[in-house]
Design an enzyme around this catalytic site. Structure first.
Site, PDB file in Angstrom:
ATOM      1  N   ASP A  78       9.352 -11.177  -0.223  1.00  0.00           N
ATOM      2  CA  ASP A  78       8.265 -12.112  -0.891  1.00  0.00           C
ATOM      3  C   ASP A  78       8.393 -12.261  -2.396  1.00  0.00           C
ATOM      4  OD1 ASP A  78       7.454 -12.492   1.531  1.00  0.00           O
ATOM      5  OD2 ASP A  78       5.322 -11.824   1.305  1.00  0.00           O
ATOM      6  N   HIS A 108       9.378  -6.666  -0.914  1.00  0.00           N
ATOM      7  CA  HIS A 108       9.293  -7.659  -2.196  1.00  0.00           C
ATOM      8  C   HIS A 108      10.431  -7.579  -3.039  1.00  0.00           C
ATOM      9  CE1 HIS A 108       5.106  -7.379  -0.927  1.00  0.00           C
ATOM     10  NE2 HIS A 108       5.084  -8.443  -1.301  1.00  0.00           N
TER      11      HIS A 108
END
Ligand SMILES: [Zn+2]
Length: 241
Positions: A50, A194
């Site tokens: 993400d 991430h």
């Protein structure tokens, strides 16, 4: 870091042709296994990243390329505009690309019009780079409600949650990230990581190698569901079969 950047010729062709409008590039170069994996029959896991792209995206893509596995990236729209080469590389490599809003807000606090703006505008920003609208949506902070589902569904996107969080935003420690993922992973897992922290890329190679050693097939989120339920716009998914 491994190897040279892949087909420079292909990228150059895209650049030459693109002009004002983005031109779709051929995806699927780093497809994992052929024929397609049946995740009902074998152990699958989908790594997802993400908040990118950022400067930490390229080293992750290098590792995925080196290990010949795909992943799923949920992009922040303005980041996609800033790091266009990384988005094109993700697309060209056969990674799945999803929408992660424009400003990364907690959507459940916002009125419907703003939720629609966040999802729709990011989709258009990503499409302006790849030539294709993203087909997946992940809400920032995993915060969704009926409005978020409806807005994602109206854009043709399912809401993709996760079953394993690496907590890489908290630990900032590659061995700890690796151990947590490997401790919690199960067949069908969707793992959230991430590509915005320096401490995440160094963990990825070990995670991929360990998962493969355990017999896991690494797939994209659409691949994870391809032979079972598929993915339907406006529905929420936490893990695959
Ligand atoms: Zn996020």
């Amino acid at each position: 870091m491994s190897g040279l950047p892949r087909p420079l010729a292909a990228l150059a062709a895209v650049t030459l042709l693109s002009g004002a409008a983005a031109v779709p590039v051929t995806a699927g170069e780093r497809t994992p296994q052929a024929p397609p994996v049946d995740c009902r029959a074998v152990k699958c896991v989908a790594l997802t990243f993400d908040d990118g792209p950022t400067r930490y995206t390229a080293p992750i893509l290098d590792t995925l390329q080196h290990r010949h596995v795909p992943a799923t990236f949920f992009l922040i729209g303005p980041h996609a505009l800033r790091y266009r080469a990384d988005v094109l590389r993700e697309y060209r490599d056969g990674d799945a690309i999803g929408d992660h809003t424009v400003t990364h807000p907690r959507l459940i606090r916002l009125p419907l019009a703003r939720v629609k703006y966040e999802i729709g505008t990011a989709a258009r920003q990503i499409a302006s780079v790849t030539g294709r609208r993203p087909t997946l949506f992940r809400p920032p902070f995993g915060a969704w409600n009926a409005r978020v589902r409806a807005a994602a569904g109206a854009e043709g996107m399912p809401v993709i949650m996760w079953s394993v969080t690496a907590r890489d935003w908290k630990y900032r420690d590659p061995p700890r990230i690796e151990h947590r993922v490997l401790r919690l992973v199960r067949p069908g897992a969707i793992v959230v990581l991430h590509d915005r922290y320096a401490t995440t890329p160094p963990a990825i190679s070990s995670i991929v190698r360990a998962l493969q050693a355990r017999g896991y097939h690494l797939v994209t989120v659409p691949q994870l569901f391809a032979t079972s339920t598929g993915l339907r716009p406006g529905m929420v998914y936490h893990h695959g079969p």
